[in-house]
Design a protein around this motif. Sequence first.
Motif, PDB file in Angstrom:
ATOM      1  N   VAL A 148       0.760  -1.038   0.116  1.00  0.00           N
ATOM      2  CA  VAL A 148      -0.139   0.015  -0.110  1.00  0.00           C
ATOM      3  C   VAL A 148       1.173   1.100   0.140  1.00  0.00           C
ATOM      4  O   VAL A 148       1.886   1.324   0.508  1.00  0.00           O
ATOM      5  N   ILE A 149       0.372   2.259  -0.833  1.00  0.00           N
ATOM      6  CA  ILE A 149       1.077   3.710  -0.816  1.00  0.00           C
ATOM      7  C   ILE A 149       0.339   4.479  -0.168  1.00  0.00           C
ATOM      8  O   ILE A 149      -0.900   4.856  -0.901  1.00  0.00           O
ATOM      9  N   LEU A 150       0.609   5.236   0.741  1.00  0.00           N
ATOM     10  CA  LEU A 150      -0.200   6.403   1.154  1.00  0.00           C
ATOM     11  C   LEU A 150       0.575   7.678   0.818  1.00  0.00           C
ATOM     12  O   LEU A 150       1.693   7.626   1.133  1.00  0.00           O
ATOM     13  N   MET A 151      -0.420   8.783   0.440  1.00  0.00           N
ATOM     14  CA  MET A 151       0.144   9.930   0.167  1.00  0.00           C
ATOM     15  C   MET A 151      -0.406  11.179   0.764  1.00  0.00           C
ATOM     16  O   MET A 151      -1.778  11.230   0.426  1.00  0.00           O
ATOM     17  N   ASP A 152      -0.136  11.828   1.692  1.00  0.00           N
ATOM     18  CA  ASP A 152      -0.590  12.836   2.511  1.00  0.00           C
ATOM     19  C   ASP A 152      -0.483  14.122   1.819  1.00  0.00           C
ATOM     20  O   ASP A 152       0.725  14.692   2.033  1.00  0.00           O
ATOM     21  N   GLU A 153      -1.188  14.524   1.044  1.00  0.00           N
ATOM     22  CA  GLU A 153      -1.026  15.985   0.098  1.00  0.00           C
ATOM     23  C   GLU A 153       0.177  16.055  -0.237  1.00  0.00           C
ATOM     24  O   GLU A 153       0.965  16.835  -0.227  1.00  0.00           O
ATOM     25  N   PRO A 154       0.515  15.214  -1.239  1.00  0.00           N
ATOM     26  CA  PRO A 154       1.846  14.978  -1.904  1.00  0.00           C
ATOM     27  C   PRO A 154       2.368  15.961  -2.744  1.00  0.00           C
ATOM     28  O   PRO A 154       3.434  16.245  -2.873  1.00  0.00           O
ATOM     29  N   THR A 155       1.528  16.864  -3.271  1.00  0.00           N
ATOM     30  CA  THR A 155       1.738  17.896  -4.237  1.00  0.00           C
ATOM     31  C   THR A 155       1.318  19.256  -3.748  1.00  0.00           C
ATOM     32  O   THR A 155       1.460  20.174  -4.413  1.00  0.00           O
ATOM     33  N   SER A 156       1.037  19.602  -2.365  1.00  0.00           N
ATOM     34  CA  SER A 156       0.572  20.798  -1.969  1.00  0.00           C
ATOM     35  C   SER A 156       1.919  21.735  -1.887  1.00  0.00           C
ATOM     36  O   SER A 156       1.424  22.915  -2.117  1.00  0.00           O
ATOM     37  N   ALA A 157       2.909  21.226  -1.861  1.00  0.00           N
ATOM     38  CA  ALA A 157       4.019  22.280  -2.013  1.00  0.00           C
ATOM     39  C   ALA A 157       4.899  22.466  -3.396  1.00  0.00           C
ATOM     40  O   ALA A 157       5.827  23.035  -3.343  1.00  0.00           O
ATOM     41  N   LEU A 158       4.179  21.720  -4.303  1.00  0.00           N
ATOM     42  CA  LEU A 158       4.703  21.775  -5.446  1.00  0.00           C
ATOM     43  C   LEU A 158       4.259  22.584  -6.524  1.00  0.00           C
ATOM     44  O   LEU A 158       3.068  23.061  -6.558  1.00  0.00           O
ATOM     45  N   ASP A 159       5.147  22.814  -7.550  1.00  0.00           N
ATOM     46  CA  ASP A 159       4.562  23.491  -8.892  1.00  0.00           C
ATOM     47  C   ASP A 159       3.611  22.696  -9.810  1.00  0.00           C
ATOM     48  O   ASP A 159       3.732  21.697  -9.630  1.00  0.00           O
ATOM     49  N   PRO A 160       2.857  23.389 -10.568  1.00  0.00           N
ATOM     50  CA  PRO A 160       1.861  22.602 -11.306  1.00  0.00           C
ATOM     51  C   PRO A 160       2.494  21.406 -12.144  1.00  0.00           C
ATOM     52  O   PRO A 160       1.906  20.344 -12.453  1.00  0.00           O
ATOM     53  N   ILE A 161       3.695  21.736 -12.818  1.00  0.00           N
ATOM     54  CA  ILE A 161       4.375  20.802 -13.652  1.00  0.00           C
ATOM     55  C   ILE A 161       4.903  19.569 -12.735  1.00  0.00           C
ATOM     56  O   ILE A 161       4.652  18.447 -13.243  1.00  0.00           O
ATOM     57  N   SER A 162       5.575  19.727 -11.702  1.00  0.00           N
ATOM     58  CA  SER A 162       5.737  18.678 -10.735  1.00  0.00           C
ATOM     59  C   SER A 162       4.459  17.887 -10.260  1.00  0.00           C
ATOM     60  O   SER A 162       4.396  16.734 -10.059  1.00  0.00           O
ATOM     61  N   THR A 163       3.626  18.672 -10.080  1.00  0.00           N
ATOM     62  CA  THR A 163       2.170  18.252  -9.561  1.00  0.00           C
ATOM     63  C   THR A 163       1.508  17.089 -10.393  1.00  0.00           C
ATOM     64  O   THR A 163       1.170  16.022 -10.267  1.00  0.00           O
ATOM     65  N   ALA A 164       1.773  17.583 -11.959  1.00  0.00           N
ATOM     66  CA  ALA A 164       1.173  16.636 -12.758  1.00  0.00           C
ATOM     67  C   ALA A 164       2.064  15.370 -12.904  1.00  0.00           C
ATOM     68  O   ALA A 164       1.647  14.230 -13.181  1.00  0.00           O
ATOM     69  N   ALA A 165       3.529  15.532 -12.645  1.00  0.00           N
ATOM     70  CA  ALA A 165       4.528  14.355 -12.648  1.00  0.00           C
ATOM     71  C   ALA A 165       3.937  13.438 -11.564  1.00  0.00           C
ATOM     72  O   ALA A 165       3.916  12.161 -11.672  1.00  0.00           O
ATOM     73  N   ILE A 166       3.508  13.903 -10.469  1.00  0.00           N
ATOM     74  CA  ILE A 166       2.975  13.085  -9.172  1.00  0.00           C
ATOM     75  C   ILE A 166       1.891  12.569  -9.468  1.00  0.00           C
ATOM     76  O   ILE A 166       1.758  11.215  -9.276  1.00  0.00           O
ATOM     77  N   GLU A 167       0.999  13.009 -10.169  1.00  0.00           N
ATOM     78  CA  GLU A 167      -0.305  12.608 -10.367  1.00  0.00           C
ATOM     79  C   GLU A 167      -0.387  11.360 -11.495  1.00  0.00           C
ATOM     80  O   GLU A 167      -0.904  10.324 -11.275  1.00  0.00           O
ATOM     81  N   ASP A 168       0.550  11.689 -12.364  1.00  0.00           N
ATOM     82  CA  ASP A 168       0.900  10.635 -13.715  1.00  0.00           C
ATOM     83  C   ASP A 168       1.461   9.405 -12.914  1.00  0.00           C
ATOM     84  O   ASP A 168       0.940   8.333 -13.161  1.00  0.00           O
ATOM     85  N   LEU A 169       2.173   9.710 -12.179  1.00  0.00           N
ATOM     86  CA  LEU A 169       3.053   8.467 -11.174  1.00  0.00           C
ATOM     87  C   LEU A 169       1.840   7.868 -10.354  1.00  0.00           C
ATOM     88  O   LEU A 169       2.151   6.491 -10.214  1.00  0.00           O
TER      89      LEU A 169
END
Length: 259
Positions: A170-191
């Motif tokens: 199981v992988i838990l992510m607690d707001e993993p993109t809240s500190a990131l810019d939109p491009i990095s956010t998209a990369a984490i979402e795709d991942l």
Amino acid sequence: MSKRIELKSLNVYYSKFLAVEDVNMVIEPKAITAFIGPSGCGKSTLIRTLNRMHEVIPGAYVEGSLTMDGEDIYAAEVDPVKVRRQVGMVFQRPNPFPTMSIKENVLSGYKLNNNRMSKSDADELTEKALVGANLWNEVKDRLDRPGSSLSGGQQQRLCIARAIAVEPDVILMDEPTSALDPISTAAIEDLAVELKEKFTVVIVTHNMQQASRISDMTAFFNIAGTGMPGKLIEYDRTEKIFSNPTQKQTEDYVSGRFG
């Protein structure tokens, strides 16, 4: 192996304070489940009960039942460290170990479990985890550089590589993109979408668009007032939560009328 998580009448306490009350839900394997709701409604507390992380706060405990593939992870004989090995966690702010290289960061969880490995095995595991976190091509020529030398978005993917290196369920992510810019956010979402092919993924997010974009199931939590426990208001397929929720509270929240 991705796992099915079942919560029955789960109450989460910090000493006498009831933080989350009476949660009943099944989190399906090989899917992304999003926890949404206003600040203070217990989303982060609840996600931390899934790997017993909340127990690092003195006086924290749960009542009710929390099972993974039928196994009670709070049974007296169960070692919380073993649970945390099975259930990886990625936090809001990227937290690579600053004194460690990129490679050492990836291997740190593995080594914490006192697993010895040959250099070739270590190299193979490093590459596999970094490929899995979509970071390998960006860092393969500088694995000995400090993890802290990477950009914020890369650091977060390094933390994901560190989490998946120990081969959790199981992988838990607690707001993993809240500190990131939109491009990095998209990369984490795709991942995250890629990771669900192998893992059960649970994500806490304040970003409604993110929840609707990447999750299969969405759980909406709310709180009646300060000092009251957080409650699960509605849990359903994401498209239903965002297009045709059953509860008025859910509708008000996802349409931006409150919170």
